[in-house]
Design a protein around this motif. Sequence first.
Motif, PDB file in Angstrom:
ATOM      1  N   GLU A   1       0.810  -1.216   0.000  1.00 34.56           N
ATOM      2  CA  GLU A   1       0.000   0.000   0.000  1.00 34.56           C
ATOM      3  C   GLU A   1       0.845   1.268   0.000  1.00 34.56           C
ATOM      4  O   GLU A   1       0.328   2.365  -0.220  1.00 34.56           O
ATOM      5  CB  GLU A   1      -0.927  -0.005   1.222  1.00 34.56           C
ATOM      6  N   ASP A   2       2.153   1.136   0.262  1.00 34.89           N
ATOM      7  CA  ASP A   2       3.032   2.310   0.265  1.00 34.89           C
ATOM      8  C   ASP A   2       3.164   2.900  -1.136  1.00 34.89           C
ATOM      9  O   ASP A   2       3.253   2.163  -2.130  1.00 34.89           O
ATOM     10  CB  ASP A   2       4.425   1.934   0.782  1.00 34.89           C
ATOM     11  N   THR A   3       3.182   4.205  -1.206  1.00 32.28           N
ATOM     12  CA  THR A   3       3.436   4.907  -2.470  1.00 32.28           C
ATOM     13  C   THR A   3       4.527   5.942  -2.237  1.00 32.28           C
ATOM     14  O   THR A   3       4.728   6.412  -1.109  1.00 32.28           O
ATOM     15  CB  THR A   3       2.170   5.611  -2.989  1.00 32.28           C
ATOM     16  N   PHE A   4       5.223   6.286  -3.313  1.00 30.46           N
ATOM     17  CA  PHE A   4       6.291   7.274  -3.188  1.00 30.46           C
ATOM     18  C   PHE A   4       6.443   8.018  -4.506  1.00 30.46           C
ATOM     19  O   PHE A   4       6.524   7.400  -5.572  1.00 30.46           O
ATOM     20  CB  PHE A   4       7.614   6.584  -2.826  1.00 30.46           C
ATOM     21  N   ASP A   5       6.452   9.334  -4.428  1.00 28.28           N
ATOM     22  CA  ASP A   5       6.674  10.173  -5.605  1.00 28.28           C
ATOM     23  C   ASP A   5       8.119  10.658  -5.582  1.00 28.28           C
ATOM     24  O   ASP A   5       8.483  11.510  -4.749  1.00 28.28           O
ATOM     25  CB  ASP A   5       5.724  11.376  -5.596  1.00 28.28           C
TER      26      ASP A   5
ATOM     27  N   GLY B   1       9.222   3.530   8.081  1.00 28.47           N
ATOM     28  CA  GLY B   1       9.677   3.883   6.746  1.00 28.47           C
ATOM     29  C   GLY B   1       8.664   3.577   5.661  1.00 28.47           C
ATOM     30  O   GLY B   1       7.581   3.039   5.909  1.00 28.47           O
ATOM     31  N   ASN B   2       9.050   3.905   4.439  1.00 23.98           N
ATOM     32  CA  ASN B   2       8.200   3.730   3.264  1.00 23.98           C
ATOM     33  C   ASN B   2       8.860   2.701   2.353  1.00 23.98           C
ATOM     34  O   ASN B   2       9.960   2.925   1.841  1.00 23.98           O
ATOM     35  CB  ASN B   2       8.043   5.080   2.542  1.00 23.98           C
ATOM     36  N   TRP B   3       8.181   1.559   2.159  1.00 23.53           N
ATOM     37  CA  TRP B   3       8.763   0.486   1.362  1.00 23.53           C
ATOM     38  C   TRP B   3       8.954   0.900  -0.091  1.00 23.53           C
ATOM     39  O   TRP B   3       9.950   0.540  -0.728  1.00 23.53           O
ATOM     40  CB  TRP B   3       7.892  -0.761   1.452  1.00 23.53           C
ATOM     41  N   ALA B   4       8.026   1.665  -0.632  1.00 18.66           N
ATOM     42  CA  ALA B   4       8.146   2.115  -2.019  1.00 18.66           C
ATOM     43  C   ALA B   4       9.368   3.024  -2.184  1.00 18.66           C
ATOM     44  O   ALA B   4      10.093   2.937  -3.181  1.00 18.66           O
ATOM     45  CB  ALA B   4       6.873   2.840  -2.451  1.00 18.66           C
ATOM     46  N   GLU B   5       9.607   3.885  -1.205  1.00 18.96           N
ATOM     47  CA  GLU B   5      10.789   4.746  -1.262  1.00 18.96           C
ATOM     48  C   GLU B   5      12.068   3.913  -1.160  1.00 18.96           C
ATOM     49  O   GLU B   5      13.049   4.164  -1.872  1.00 18.96           O
ATOM     50  CB  GLU B   5      10.749   5.777  -0.135  1.00 18.96           C
ATOM     51  N   HIS B   6      12.055   2.924  -0.280  1.00 15.54           N
ATOM     52  CA  HIS B   6      13.215   2.040  -0.120  1.00 15.54           C
ATOM     53  C   HIS B   6      13.553   1.356  -1.445  1.00 15.54           C
ATOM     54  O   HIS B   6      14.728   1.276  -1.836  1.00 15.54           O
ATOM     55  CB  HIS B   6      12.903   1.002   0.963  1.00 15.54           C
TER      56      HIS B   6
END
Length: 363
Positions: free
Chosen positions: A237-241, A318-323
């Motif tokens: 569900e993580d998102t990252f721009d 933390g944010n998995w998408a950012e990782h």
Amino acid sequence: MIDLKRTLDLIKGGMFDPEQTWRSYLPEAEDWQKTAFLLTGPLIILSAVVAYIFGFVGSDISLFGGFRPTIVSTLMTLVTSAIAAVVIAFIVSALAGAFGGKNSFALGLAATTFAFIPGYLGQAVTWLPWIGGLLALGLFIYSLVLLWKVIPVYLAVPDGKRVGHYILSLVVTIAAMIVLSITVNRMMGPSMGGPSFERLSERSMSMSERSVPGAPARTGMVSGLARQGELMQAAEEDTFDPPSNGRLSNGQVREFIRVMQRTEELQQDKMARLKELSEKAESDEEISLSDFGSMMSGMTEMAGLQTSEIEIVKSAGGNWAEHQWVRESLRTAWLQKDINDTVKHNFALYQQYEEELAKYIAR
């Protein structure tokens, strides 16, 4: 192909002289039909019939409370046990091939059937008053030890990959058995009055809580599976721009290194524990209930590095998408170096931390 005397000899040998019995049967193990008629089928029938008989003796004070087995529930046990035997053999043999061993269903069926002879006998005595549950548990643990030992004999999994194959086989098998149990319970329906998976779980949990004061609400392998599922769902569900310029920051790279180093430490700790257990099994040392409990409760976390990574990232907020974006950006920088200003900037960061990053990126 039915030979009752041979079947009884194999069962006896599988219990009390397993390795000699395995090796003597090995030349015949390529014929899965022979194994099914000579050993697997008789074990399934024997355990179900004996359990049906004992059910009328000890059901009031057994693990299942007041439930008494019926003809229908016994027939369903026969069917599900046969399906389970096939599924387990397929999983163990298929994964053996993936880990550099032999991918042979026939050998897998022979190996798993021999390993679970104590388990079948445990299923048969589960209904005995007072001691049935303890006997079944002890015999099941013995089966796990035998499974560890029989795999290299029949499926030739290399020594360096045995732990990974064993753990992953158990994880996948448990997941498959849960699905099978739920499917069968839905087919049978609550009106059957049988010991459903949900009711057994609740009963086992309540027994554990009574015997261990202060025990948490959810313990062991099942809660571990649930936790891993929750972590995976949260990660998905993580998102990252990413920033418009595509450039990594110094802080992002340092956090990536921290996560990877902590993940590596966690995996090393678990592998050391599993190695200790495997050495006990190899040397015929006694493996305690707590040893197997620790191993089984951590199996889902050992299934792969990514699961541990997710837990490290998410438990720190933390944010998995950012990782994942940081990882891909660093790898692109390592591969391309200076094809544009963004990659050049990111590669400079990679070079700054190359000693720590190389093992995670340059591979």
